[in-house]
Design a protein around this motif. Structure first.
Motif, short mmCIF file in Angstrom:
data_model
loop_
_atom_site.label_atom_id
_atom_site.label_comp_id
_atom_site.label_asym_id
_atom_site.label_seq_id
_atom_site.Cartn_x
_atom_site.Cartn_y
_atom_site.Cartn_z
N CYS A 1 36.93 52.14 4.63
CA CYS A 1 35.75 52.67 3.97
C CYS A 1 34.49 51.91 4.37
O CYS A 1 33.41 52.21 3.91
N GLU B 1 37.12 54.73 -2.61
CA GLU B 1 37.00 56.16 -2.33
C GLU B 1 37.02 56.33 -0.82
O GLU B 1 36.84 55.38 -0.07
N SER C 1 38.10 59.51 2.53
CA SER C 1 38.93 60.66 2.91
C SER C 1 40.37 60.28 3.19
O SER C 1 41.23 61.16 3.30
N LEU D 1 40.25 64.42 5.07
CA LEU D 1 40.70 64.61 3.69
C LEU D 1 41.88 65.58 3.62
O LEU D 1 42.80 65.38 2.84
N HIS E 1 33.57 65.67 -1.36
CA HIS E 1 34.47 64.85 -0.56
C HIS E 1 35.68 64.42 -1.37
O HIS E 1 36.40 63.51 -0.97
N THR E 2 35.88 65.07 -2.52
CA THR E 2 37.04 64.78 -3.36
C THR E 2 37.63 66.09 -3.86
O THR E 2 36.96 67.14 -3.83
N GLY F 1 40.72 61.56 -2.40
CA GLY F 1 39.43 61.04 -1.97
C GLY F 1 38.78 60.08 -2.94
O GLY F 1 37.70 59.55 -2.65
N GLU G 1 28.79 70.54 -1.49
CA GLU G 1 29.85 70.06 -0.62
C GLU G 1 30.45 68.79 -1.20
O GLU G 1 29.74 67.84 -1.51
#
Length: 746
Positions: A740, A670, A672, A624, A278-279, A652, A276
């Protein structure tokens, strides 16, 4: 003449020693070879390397939220780092379970010593860390962390996992290129075993997430198991319990019920695939793309970043990478994978240096033509002979001093070009003035006397010019080391030029003007002095002298005309000084259109590079996918610009960092609600200035700003000088980064 010989100054003594010495030719050959060697082996860079030692300290404290990390770990750690000598700034950043402190030292500080001080400060104060805090990890940050080349692989025919595997294999091959320091891979999907728990089945079995975590940790181990001795041979044993597949993970026993084991696969769905993420990274073709793809074609991508070793030549390293990449592209990459070089600092440096070398050659040629017109071809040839020798000596000494060939170095040489011919011109003019008064056998004495005559004034003038540039060596901040080649190279060029004027020019005059002197002496002996007629009247002046006399004579004869002339000069000087002030008070504003006859006031001219960046910040908590919609809208605008070849969207996370991004702190960004878009333009001979293209894109993005008013869309151009970050910008970055976690700056 005898009295003058006893009063020889430095210029006269040098001329006397070298004007007919054979060693003069050897010195000239040695300087020329020295310069050619320096041009060949000196590293070529786009900008001077600026040493800004910095370090990131990563601290883990599992179970703590961002506020606890901020108050218990980050603030005390910032205070400890700020107490170190030479620390310029510290930044604190915290999220759940983790915090980061960035320590920035003064520009030009010793990098190894600075890092050692950070390690020592941490070691001495580890006992002050709150319980549960893990050992901090220190990672250095420097100019050599900036990749000189990035290679993007994009395709729509492979899965993210398969694309990352292709990128990993290619990265391993490119990392073996000589003088490549490190390589990283951005994007793609990491191979993983994903476990999707069923809450109802987990509750009916009476198990918790902690039970599953402990079971997986206990089964996924590799341990030494001692050794066996058989027939005088020792056999090591290892316990290999690593989980290597979805089936292995599914067969892990996590508990029991009624005497029956409960396997993980009984309470969860287990699949092998991409971890999984996130980018997301994509490569989009622009209207000017060279892959013959329709504009706006978007493909998943991975990016390989490659940095060079300190002190190496960016041009040669980049050329070696491209040569190997060309072979691997044909032999090792699957069909359908597009390879795009999205950053090439080697080509940029080579292009900038080659352009400045070309301009330097043009300047030398212009100087030669002017000298030929006003001095004659022999005299001009002698002076021009000193120019390449001076440049060779300067580049050679710069190489010995550890300097590089960059655009600031060559700017210093171009700046000093008009100055370094002054000494030679003064010497050859004075020799020419004495030419007609020398007897046929006394030309050598005339050469020495003429050189000696102007020695002291020329030395004083040279010293005055040097003193004008030396203060630049004491400029602080990033601008100091950025401009340091100027106070280094200009004084060296001036000293080398005046020494060559006292040695090579008399040598050349003695070799190539003797016949001219003898002819002038014969003419003088038969027809009298050349500036007089037989009746004693003066010969008419030439056109240049006549024009000068017509301008100067009225000023000398009339005090009124002199006063008017001085008044005009003062008024023009004041107007010239008011031009920069007008930029601050004009009705259009500092950044508005120029007024009539206006001139922009800037420290450095705009650079004309092949890329710029767009950053997208959406409100805190934005998903995101929602940030991706804004980035997609920006991409739709970019894909219609005729000067954009391609662009890469980093959703991301940050794009591969450049030096300006390193100073901005992009490596830490970094989330979302964050994206960066790297835009690559067509070659500069096919487009206007990159600043013009960036302004055009900025105006075209107005429709996107109207559709997404909560999003902040910024354009970052490559700065023409060092990326100096003012404090107001640091505070601004602190505010927009709160999404963040907690961010502090000291």
């Amino acid at each position: 003449m005898a009295d003058q010989q006893h009063k020889m100054n430095l210029a006269g003594r040098l001329a006397q020693s070298f004007y007919q010495s054979k060693i003069t030719v050897l010195i000239m050959i040695a300087i020329a070879l020295f310069g050619l060697l320096a041009v060949t082996v000196t590293p070529r860079l786009y900008n001077p390397e600026i040493v800004v030692p910095a370090a990131e300290i990563f601290v883990m404290r599992p179970g703590s939220n961002s506020e606890e990390i901020h108050n218990l770990v980050i603030r005390p750690l910032e205070a400890l780092m700020a107490s170190l000598p030479g620390v310029h700034h510290t930044f604190g950043y915290s999220v759940n379970d983790m915090g980061i402190v960035t320590v920035e030292f003064q520009v030009g500080a010793n990098e190894e010593k600075s890092l050692l001080e950070v390690y020592n400060q941490l070691s001495r104060n580890m006992d002050k860390m709150p319980p549960g805090t893990e050992q901090p990890l220190v990672k250095s940050i420097g100019i050599n962390d900036v990749p000189i080349m990035t290679v993007t692989l994009s395709t729509s025919q492979l899965t993210p996992v398969a694309l990352r595997q292709v990128g990993t294999r290619l990265m391993d091959q490119l990392q073996n290129v000589p003088d490549v320091a490190n390589a990283t891979l951005i994007g793609g999907g990491r191979q993983a075993v994903n476990v999707w728990l069923n809450p109802a089945k987990l509750a009916s079995a009476g198990l918790s997430l902690k039970n599953i975590q402990q079971s997986l940790q206990g089964n996924n181990v590799i341990l030494p198991g001692g050794h066996l001795v058989n027939d005088n041979h020792e056999i090591p044993l290892r316990i290999n319990g690593a989980l290597g597949s979805a089936q292995d993970v599914g067969n892990v026993i996590i508990g029991s019920h009624d005497g029956q084991p409960i396997f993980l696969k009984n309470v969860a769905r287990i699949e092998e695939g991409a971890a999984e993420g996130h980018t997301a990274i994509s490569n989009t073709a622009g209207l000017a793309n060279r892959m013959q793809l329709p504009a706006g074609t978007n493909m998943p991508a991975v990016t390989i970043t490659l940095a060079k070793r300190p002190g190496t030549n960016a041009v040669t390293v980049a050329d070696a990478i491209k040569a190997k990449l060309g072979r691997l592209e044909q032999e090792a990459l699957p069909e359908g994978v597009h390879v795009t070089i999205t950053r090439d600092y080697g080509a940029r440096a080579d292009d900038a240096v080659s352009t400045l070398f070309e301009h330097l050659s043009i300047a030398v040629g212009v100087v030669a033509i002017i000298l030929m017109i006003f001095l004659g071809w022999r005299e001009a040839g002698i002076v021009i002979l000193t120019v390449p020798l001076t440049l060779g000596a300067v580049l050679g000494i710069g190489w010995l001093l550890g300097q590089t060939i960059n655009r600031i170095t060559l700017f210093a040489l171009i700046l000093s070009l008009g100055l370094l011919v002054d000494g030679g011109i003064v010497v050859i003019e004075n020799i020419h003035r004495h030419l007609h008064g020398c007897a046929k056998g006394g030309f050598a004495n005339c050469v020495i006397h003429a050189t000696n005559e102007i020695g002291n004034p020329t030395n004083i003038a040279t010293l005055a010019v040097i003193l004008a540039f030396v203060p630049m060596a004491f400029v602080t901040g990033m601008m100091g080391p950025f401009m340091l080649p100027i106070p280094i190279f200009v004084p060296i060029a001036m000293i080398a030029s005046v020494l060559l004027a006292y040695t090579v020019v008399p040598w050349g005059a003695y070799r190539f003007l003797r016949k001219k002197a003898a002819k002038a002496a014969d003419t003088h002996s038969h027809a009298g002095h050349e500036t007089e007629h037989e009746d004693g009247t003066q010969a008419p002046p030439d056109a240049l002298q006549s024009g000068y006399l017509r301008v100067v004579t009225p000023l000398l004869e009339s005090s009124g005309r002199r006063n008017i002339f001085f008044l005009i000069v003062v008024v023009l000087l004041l107007l010239a000084m008011l031009m920069p002030l007008w930029q601050f008070v004009r009705p259009q504003g500092m950044n508005g259109p120029l007024s009539a006859l206006g001139v922009n006031l800037k420290m450095l001219p705009e650079g004309n590079v092949s890329d710029f960046m767009i950053q997208v910040d959406t409100p805190a908590g934005t998903a995101l996918d929602a940030t991706g919609q804004v980035a997609q809208a920006v991409g739709d605008v970019l894909s219609h610009n005729h000067y954009i070849e391609n662009f890469q969207t980093y959703l991301g996370r940050s794009a591969p960092v450049d030096f300006a991004g390193l100073v901005r702190g992009d490596m830490m960004r970094e989330g979302s609600n964050y994206a960066q878009i790297q835009i690559n333009l067509v070659p500069r001979d096919e487009r206007p200035m990159s600043h013009t293209v960036a302004v055009e894109v900025y105006k075209a993005l107005q429709s996107v700003r109207s559709r997404y008013p909560q999003a902040v869309i910024k354009i970052f151009e490559v700065p023409p000088g060092p990326p100096c970050v003012p404090r107001w910008w640091q505070r601004f970055m602190a505010r927009i980064t709160k999404n963040c976690g907690n961010w502090r700056g000291r």
